[in-house]
Design an enzyme around this catalytic site. Structure first.
Site, PDB file in Angstrom:
ATOM      1  CE  LYS A 101      -4.416  -1.775   1.500  1.00 60.66           C
ATOM      2  NZ  LYS A 101      -5.623  -1.604   2.275  1.00 60.66           N
ATOM      3  CE  LYS A 146     -13.480  -3.324   1.157  1.00 64.04           C
ATOM      4  NZ  LYS A 146     -12.624  -2.574   2.055  1.00 64.04           N
ATOM      5  CE  LYS A 171      -6.193  -7.966  -0.576  1.00 66.50           C
ATOM      6  NZ  LYS A 171      -7.534  -7.430  -0.813  1.00 66.50           N
TER       7      LYS A 171
HETATM    8  P1  ATP Z   1      -8.506  -2.631   0.557  1.00 69.99           P
HETATM    9  O1  ATP Z   1      -7.915  -2.795  -0.800  1.00 69.99           O
HETATM   10  O2  ATP Z   1      -9.100  -1.267   0.800  1.00 69.99           O
HETATM   11  O3  ATP Z   1      -7.604  -3.098   1.683  1.00 69.99           O
HETATM   12  P2  ATP Z   1      -9.864  -5.158   0.662  1.00 69.99           P
HETATM   13  O4  ATP Z   1     -10.508  -5.654  -0.567  1.00 69.99           O
HETATM   14  O5  ATP Z   1      -8.560  -5.757   1.053  1.00 69.99           O
HETATM   15  O6  ATP Z   1      -9.779  -3.585   0.564  1.00 69.99           O
HETATM   16  P3  ATP Z   1     -10.698  -5.161   3.442  1.00 69.99           P
HETATM   17  O7  ATP Z   1     -11.818  -4.331   3.969  1.00 69.99           O
HETATM   18  O8  ATP Z   1      -9.315  -4.703   3.717  1.00 69.99           O
HETATM   19  O9  ATP Z   1     -10.905  -5.332   1.859  1.00 69.99           O
HETATM   20  O10 ATP Z   1     -10.832  -6.665   3.964  1.00 69.99           O
HETATM   21  C1  ATP Z   1     -12.056  -7.221   4.438  1.00 69.99           C
HETATM   22  C2  ATP Z   1     -11.916  -8.726   4.535  1.00 69.99           C
HETATM   23  O11 ATP Z   1     -11.898  -9.311   3.221  1.00 69.99           O
HETATM   24  C3  ATP Z   1     -10.616  -9.204   5.202  1.00 69.99           C
HETATM   25  O12 ATP Z   1     -10.906 -10.330   6.013  1.00 69.99           O
HETATM   26  C4  ATP Z   1      -9.743  -9.617   4.039  1.00 69.99           C
HETATM   27  O13 ATP Z   1      -8.786 -10.600   4.403  1.00 69.99           O
HETATM   28  C5  ATP Z   1     -10.779 -10.186   3.081  1.00 69.99           C
HETATM   29  N1  ATP Z   1     -10.332 -10.098   1.688  1.00 69.99           N
HETATM   30  C6  ATP Z   1      -9.950  -8.969   1.049  1.00 69.99           C
HETATM   31  N2  ATP Z   1      -9.635  -9.242  -0.230  1.00 69.99           N
HETATM   32  C7  ATP Z   1      -9.815 -10.582  -0.397  1.00 69.99           C
HETATM   33  C8  ATP Z   1      -9.642 -11.471  -1.515  1.00 69.99           C
HETATM   34  N3  ATP Z   1      -9.226 -11.017  -2.693  1.00 69.99           N
HETATM   35  N4  ATP Z   1      -9.932 -12.780  -1.336  1.00 69.99           N
HETATM   36  C9  ATP Z   1     -10.349 -13.250  -0.142  1.00 69.99           C
HETATM   37  N5  ATP Z   1     -10.525 -12.463   0.955  1.00 69.99           N
HETATM   38  C10 ATP Z   1     -10.271 -11.135   0.833  1.00 69.99           C
HETATM   39 MG    MG Z   2      -7.485  -4.978   2.730  1.00 72.25          MG
END
Ligand code: ATP
Ligand code: MG
Length: 339
Positions: A119, A204, A201
């Site tokens: 990040k 968001k 991965k």
């Molecule tokens: P950001 O990019 O803002 O960090 P994010 O997609 O990683 O967003 P988070 O809110 O940080 O989302 O994570 C929420 C939950 O979703 C956490 O438990 C994280 O481990 C899970 N998670 C995030 N991305 C994935 C993915 N690609 N596959 C499986 N689990 C995920």
């Molecule tokens: Mg995240």
């Protein structure tokens, strides 16, 4: 909530950031497990808005996303009658314990975190210190609730290990204070990859919006995104670590249909990538339809009641842990004087 029964139950804690749009990765890696586990564990689900501000956010958008995320939790199956849902910034104990744990954490431990490296990217020297300290706040979230199990995606494994290290270290130095939590990471679905790049991965915060299927995407968008999804060389459709793009699409298909690996492969035997993408779009659209219908069924007043009840219950637990921590550290203020 009938106190005596719940108290003896083991506890889970987890959360998501109210940023961007919740996607299939968040659902399959985390939310889906929360919905299952809430029947076996006392469950606390947080909307981690203090984590969200580790990167710049538009204030109005952040406020709106906080409510949107609660709607998604409920629509996905979080049952407010048995689970606590609250907003992180409503319980100041999170920030307070984070400060204390910052004093227990080594800078080198934080600099090693891959999420920080990803990040911060090239701006490593100029990003906010909050981004570096993110895992300490996460440790505080978890440890405040004497959590047994933390259902998260694979990307949070390293942060969970740090949480455990901090709990063990604090307990060693100051006496048994924190329960040492276990991660709950599914064997399948804990790392759903971007549709645009199967080495990253689904996230968001990915600037490439077509890499994620969000839970709010309409049918045309779902079809278009799957159609454009990257694939691997070769033609046969089967699970294979050497072909991460196809394996990712098959994993999503498998989890949404609930089929076995072998049945999924049998279903696509002799078919081409176009058929895989089209069938995957069909099952995704069918999965999202009822969820999307439910999302709009919760009024603001209902959400306010949910957040208020959640804050009260969460704070009750958090306060008890924090008071203990402060007493152990000799932080004798008004509370220790009985004032
Ligand atoms: P950001 O990019 O803002 O960090 P994010 O997609 O990683 O967003 P988070 O809110 O940080 O989302 O994570 C929420 C939950 O979703 C956490 O438990 C994280 O481990 C899970 N998670 C995030 N991305 C994935 C993915 N690609 N596959 C499986 N689990 C995920
Ligand atoms: Mg995240």
């Amino acid at each position: 909530m009938s106190g005596s029964v719940k108290v003896s139950m083991k506890r889970i804690f987890s959360g998501a950031q109210p940023t961007g749009n919740i996607h299939l990765g968040n659902y399959l890696g985390a939310l889906r497990n929360w919905v299952e586990l809430q029947h076996e564990y006392e469950s606390i689900f947080c909307i981690v808005n203090l984590h969200a501000i580790t990167l710049p956010q538009d204030p109005q958008l952040l406020a709106n996303k906080t409510r949107d995320l609660a709607r998604i939790y409920l629509a996905a199956g979080i049952d407010p009658k048995i689970s606590v849902v609250f907003i992180q910034s409503d319980v100041p104990e999170h920030a307070e314990l984070a400060w204390i744990l910052n004093c227990v954490t080594r800078i080198s431990e934080l600099e090693r975190m891959t999420q920080f490296k990803d990040k911060a990217g090239k701006q490593r020297e100029s990003v906010g210190a909050g981004l570096l300290n993110y895992p300490v706040l996460m440790a505080s979230d978890i440890l405040l609730y004497q959590t047994d199990l933390v259902p998260v995606g694979h990307d949070q494994k390293q942060h969970l290990e740090l949480t455990r290290d901090l709990a063990v270290r604090f307990n060693r130095d100051h006496g048994e204070t924190f329960r040492v939590p276990e991660p709950f990471i599914s064997k399948v679905g804990a790392k759903i990859m971007s549709l645009g790049d199967a080495t990253k991965k689904m996230s968001k915060s990915d600037e490439n919006a077509s890499g994620s299927i969000t839970l709010l995407d309409d049918a045309d968008t779902v079809r278009r995104k799957f159609k454009r999804a990257v694939t691997d060389s070769g033609t046969d459709i089967r699970f294979d670590d050497a072909r991460p793009a196809i394996t990712n699409l098959l994993t999503i298909y498998q989890l949404l249909t609930g089929k076995e690996f072998a049945d999924v492969e049998a279903n696509f035997a002799g078919k081409g990538y176009a058929a895989l993408k089209s069938e995957l779009a069909d099952v995704t659209i069918e999965f999202l339809r009822p969820l999307q219908e439910r999302i709009h069924g919760y009024s603001d007043a209902e959400l306010d009641r949910l957040f208020d009840a959640g804050r009260v219950r969460a704070q009750e637990i958090a306060r008890t842990t924090l008071d203990d921590v402060k007493a152990r550290l000799g932080l004798v203020g008004a509370q220790a004087r009985g004032a």
